[in-house]
Design an enzyme around this catalytic site. Structure first.
Site, PDB file in Angstrom:
ATOM      1  N   TYR A   1      12.579  12.784  10.696  1.00 51.45           N
ATOM      2  CA  TYR A   1      12.108  11.679  11.118  1.00 51.45           C
ATOM      3  C   TYR A   1      12.459  11.910  12.984  1.00 51.45           C
ATOM      4  O   TYR A   1      13.306  12.553  13.374  1.00 51.45           O
ATOM      5  CB  TYR A   1      13.205  10.476  11.076  1.00 51.45           C
ATOM      6  CG  TYR A   1      13.118   9.919   9.848  1.00 51.45           C
ATOM      7  CD1 TYR A   1      11.904  10.068   8.843  1.00 51.45           C
ATOM      8  CD2 TYR A   1      13.867   9.147   8.927  1.00 51.45           C
ATOM      9  CE1 TYR A   1      11.592   9.531   7.628  1.00 51.45           C
ATOM     10  CE2 TYR A   1      13.797   8.468   7.904  1.00 51.45           C
ATOM     11  CZ  TYR A   1      12.751   8.602   7.065  1.00 51.45           C
ATOM     12  OH  TYR A   1      12.346   8.314   5.924  1.00 51.45           O
TER      13      TYR A   1
ATOM     14  N   ASN B   1      10.221   9.572  -3.992  1.00 54.38           N
ATOM     15  CA  ASN B   1       8.787   9.607  -4.332  1.00 54.38           C
ATOM     16  C   ASN B   1       8.469  10.577  -5.587  1.00 54.38           C
ATOM     17  O   ASN B   1       7.458  11.178  -5.755  1.00 54.38           O
ATOM     18  CB  ASN B   1       8.010  10.123  -3.171  1.00 54.38           C
ATOM     19  CG  ASN B   1       8.325   9.336  -1.792  1.00 54.38           C
ATOM     20  OD1 ASN B   1       7.925   8.107  -2.176  1.00 54.38           O
ATOM     21  ND2 ASN B   1       8.907   9.790  -0.905  1.00 54.38           N
TER      22      ASN B   1
ATOM     23  N   GLY C   1       5.522  -3.605   7.744  1.00 59.60           N
ATOM     24  CA  GLY C   1       5.248  -4.659   8.479  1.00 59.60           C
ATOM     25  C   GLY C   1       3.849  -5.288   8.354  1.00 59.60           C
ATOM     26  O   GLY C   1       3.532  -6.210   8.971  1.00 59.60           O
TER      27      GLY C   1
ATOM     28  N   LEU D   1       2.972  -7.249   6.147  1.00 59.02           N
ATOM     29  CA  LEU D   1       3.251  -8.700   5.593  1.00 59.02           C
ATOM     30  C   LEU D   1       3.172  -9.550   6.744  1.00 59.02           C
ATOM     31  O   LEU D   1       2.867 -10.957   6.650  1.00 59.02           O
ATOM     32  CB  LEU D   1       4.614  -8.804   5.007  1.00 59.02           C
ATOM     33  CG  LEU D   1       4.832 -10.081   3.948  1.00 59.02           C
ATOM     34  CD1 LEU D   1       3.726 -10.037   3.135  1.00 59.02           C
ATOM     35  CD2 LEU D   1       6.219  -9.614   3.387  1.00 59.02           C
TER      36      LEU D   1
HETATM   37  N1  NAP Z   1      11.492   7.891   1.358  1.00 61.00           N
HETATM   38  C1  NAP Z   1      10.238   8.029   1.991  1.00 61.00           C
HETATM   39  O1  NAP Z   1       9.249   8.667   1.568  1.00 61.00           O
HETATM   40  C2  NAP Z   1      10.262   7.026   2.820  1.00 61.00           C
HETATM   41  C3  NAP Z   1       8.947   6.478   3.667  1.00 61.00           C
HETATM   42  C4  NAP Z   1       8.865   5.539   4.414  1.00 61.00           C
HETATM   43  C5  NAP Z   1      10.117   4.996   4.746  1.00 61.00           C
HETATM   44  N2  NAP Z   1      11.269   5.417   4.416  1.00 61.00           N
HETATM   45  C6  NAP Z   1      12.468   4.627   4.867  1.00 61.00           C
HETATM   46  O2  NAP Z   1      12.495   3.068   4.551  1.00 61.00           O
HETATM   47  C7  NAP Z   1      12.616   2.717   5.770  1.00 61.00           C
HETATM   48  C8  NAP Z   1      11.883   1.300   5.659  1.00 61.00           C
HETATM   49  O3  NAP Z   1      10.634   1.728   5.714  1.00 61.00           O
HETATM   50  P1  NAP Z   1       9.482   0.603   6.730  1.00 61.00           P
HETATM   51  O4  NAP Z   1      10.066   0.789   8.356  1.00 61.00           O
HETATM   52  O5  NAP Z   1       7.953   1.235   6.491  1.00 61.00           O
HETATM   53  O6  NAP Z   1      10.085  -0.703   6.184  1.00 61.00           O
HETATM   54  P2  NAP Z   1       9.287  -1.923   6.438  1.00 61.00           P
HETATM   55  O7  NAP Z   1      10.864  -2.972   6.555  1.00 61.00           O
HETATM   56  O8  NAP Z   1       8.747  -2.695   5.480  1.00 61.00           O
HETATM   57  O9  NAP Z   1       8.969  -2.298   7.945  1.00 61.00           O
HETATM   58  C9  NAP Z   1       9.396  -2.329   8.922  1.00 61.00           C
HETATM   59  C10 NAP Z   1       8.257  -2.863  10.096  1.00 61.00           C
HETATM   60  O10 NAP Z   1       7.945  -3.947   9.907  1.00 61.00           O
HETATM   61  C11 NAP Z   1       8.374  -4.826  11.276  1.00 61.00           C
HETATM   62  N3  NAP Z   1       8.812  -6.051  11.044  1.00 61.00           N
HETATM   63  C12 NAP Z   1       8.325  -7.455  11.565  1.00 61.00           C
HETATM   64  N4  NAP Z   1       9.277  -8.297  11.380  1.00 61.00           N
HETATM   65  C13 NAP Z   1      10.028  -7.834  10.585  1.00 61.00           C
HETATM   66  C14 NAP Z   1      11.099  -8.482   9.880  1.00 61.00           C
HETATM   67  N5  NAP Z   1      11.324  -9.879   9.733  1.00 61.00           N
HETATM   68  N6  NAP Z   1      11.825  -7.656   9.021  1.00 61.00           N
HETATM   69  C15 NAP Z   1      11.438  -6.491   8.820  1.00 61.00           C
HETATM   70  N7  NAP Z   1      10.960  -5.818   9.543  1.00 61.00           N
HETATM   71  C16 NAP Z   1       9.964  -6.553  10.334  1.00 61.00           C
HETATM   72  C17 NAP Z   1       9.214  -3.814  11.973  1.00 61.00           C
HETATM   73  O11 NAP Z   1       9.040  -4.161  13.306  1.00 61.00           O
HETATM   74  P3  NAP Z   1      10.403  -4.602  14.280  1.00 61.00           P
HETATM   75  O12 NAP Z   1      11.399  -3.557  14.274  1.00 61.00           O
HETATM   76  O13 NAP Z   1       9.817  -4.899  15.413  1.00 61.00           O
HETATM   77  O14 NAP Z   1      10.861  -5.815  13.545  1.00 61.00           O
HETATM   78  C18 NAP Z   1       8.712  -2.194  11.597  1.00 61.00           C
HETATM   79  O15 NAP Z   1       7.757  -1.957  12.374  1.00 61.00           O
HETATM   80  C19 NAP Z   1      12.418   3.761   6.822  1.00 61.00           C
HETATM   81  O16 NAP Z   1      13.125   3.559   7.979  1.00 61.00           O
HETATM   82  C20 NAP Z   1      13.048   4.934   6.219  1.00 61.00           C
HETATM   83  O17 NAP Z   1      14.260   5.040   6.252  1.00 61.00           O
HETATM   84  C21 NAP Z   1      11.391   6.262   3.445  1.00 61.00           C
END
Ligand code: NAP
Length: 308
Positions: free
Chosen positions: A63, A169, A223, A225
């Site tokens: 990251y 994964n 995001g 959604l």
């Molecule tokens: N194991 C793997 O291969 C893998 C892959 C990807 C991710 N991950 C982990 O999963 C975590 C979450 O993934 P993700 O960041 O894609 O998840 P997510 O929670 O689906 O998406 C977060 C994104 O949505 C936006 N967003 C807008 N409104 C929101 C709200 N009300 N609540 C939450 N988010 C909102 C956020 O922007 P704002 O910050 O502006 O709210 C951010 O850009 C990552 O940080 C990482 O630790 C793991």
């Protein structure tokens, strides 16, 4: 090895995420570099998250090319007493192409014993801590040797550098074949109304049978959604808004988390937002008990058709 670590290393240990004290809502650190926070601001974010009951923080060595773990380590160094009250998850095994630490000429996966052990050492140095609560293989390696992975995980646990070990994964077959060699605390996988594969193949069913909870990433489609123009997102928001009113939920976003928390495999959910309100929405979702019919209404909106 003390009794607790020995239980965590034992193949038949159940509910390891609970044993190591992970919170059901986990703060995902992937996007931290985009947040442009100073170490002091990240320290506040961490403390306020923990006040909401979100005590687990998810990292990976890649990251921000290692910068995210380093910034988190700097944030933690400002209040060292936080460490004992939180759980740090990190992952390794992806070697990116490029100039950052661990980078190589051709992007590839590496789950060799030497690489995994060195990766944990580097994460510990960046995070300024002496152990990871959970260490995951980031993606399945086509050249994996499961005996070697098991040896690496067991020595890391024995040395106290990690408390528990898991994967991310992995397909069910990949998970089961590694689990035959070493205890796995979780499989961190993508799942959301946009990504239903874990439901459609047998990943969740197999994890339930093994009494292993998945950790869910990109629960809000990363995001997607929130997109105004995406037809599926619009349809889902409409359904979620109706249900939020019905359940008197603080936000329709909480209903998505409620939908995921309803799964019998007892998932933990990662939230990737810079905003504490988003973490609160996920925490609120864990308290909403959806009826079976309403759960299927969300699935129907996600698929655009009823179940057969
Ligand atoms: N194991 C793997 O291969 C893998 C892959 C990807 C991710 N991950 C982990 O999963 C975590 C979450 O993934 P993700 O960041 O894609 O998840 P997510 O929670 O689906 O998406 C977060 C994104 O949505 C936006 N967003 C807008 N409104 C929101 C709200 N009300 N609540 C939450 N988010 C909102 C956020 O922007 P704002 O910050 O502006 O709210 C951010 O850009 C990552 O940080 C990482 O630790 C793991």
């Amino acid at each position: 090895m003390n009794d607790e670590t020995s239980a965590l290393a034992g193949k038949r240990s159940l509910g390891t995420l609970a044993v190591i004290g992970c919170s059901k809502v986990v703060a995902g650190m992937w996007r931290v570099r985009e947040w442009n926070m100073s170490a002091a601001a990240l320290n506040r974010y961490v403390q306020e998250s923990m006040a909401l009951g979100v005590t687990t923080f998810d990292h990976a060595d890649i990251y921000g090319g290692g910068e995210v773990e380093a910034l988190f380590g700097d944030a933690l160094a400002q209040t060292p007493s936080l460490r004992a009250k939180m759980q740090i998850v990190s992952k390794a095994g992806i070697r990116p192409r490029g100039s950052s630490a661990g980078a190589v000429g051709v992007k590839h996966y590496d789950t060799s014993r030497t690489y995994l052990q060195a990766a944990v050492e580097h994460s510990l140095q960046r995070l300024k801590t002496d152990h990871l609560d959970l260490f995951l293989i980031h993606r399945p390696d086509h050249l994996a040797n499961n005996d070697e992975i098991a040896d690496a995980a067991e020595s890391l646990i024995r040395e106290g550098k990690i408390r528990a070990f898991g994967v991310s994964n992995f397909t069910t077959r990949q998970f089961d074949s590694l689990r035959a060699k070493v205890a796995l605390a979780t499989n961190q996988i993508e799942f959301s109304p946009f990504e239903l594969q874990a439901l459609d193949d047998d990943v969740f069913t197999a994890l339930s049978s093994a009494a292993v909870s998945p950790m869910i990433w990109s629960a809000l489609g990363g995001g997607r959604l929130f997109s105004e123009t995406d037809e599926l997102a619009v349809r889902l928001r409409r359904e979620l808004t109706t249900l939020a009113e019905k359940y008197n939920a603080s936000s329709w976003v909480s209903i998505v988390y409620a939908w995921i928390f309803t799964l019998p495999c007892a998932p933990y959910v990662l939230v990737g937002s810079r905003r504490l309100e988003s973490l609160q929405q996920a925490v609120d979702g864990s308290g909403v008990k959806l009826s079976r019919e309403d759960w299927y209404a969300i699935l129907e909106a996600a698929r655009g058709k009823p179940v057969l």
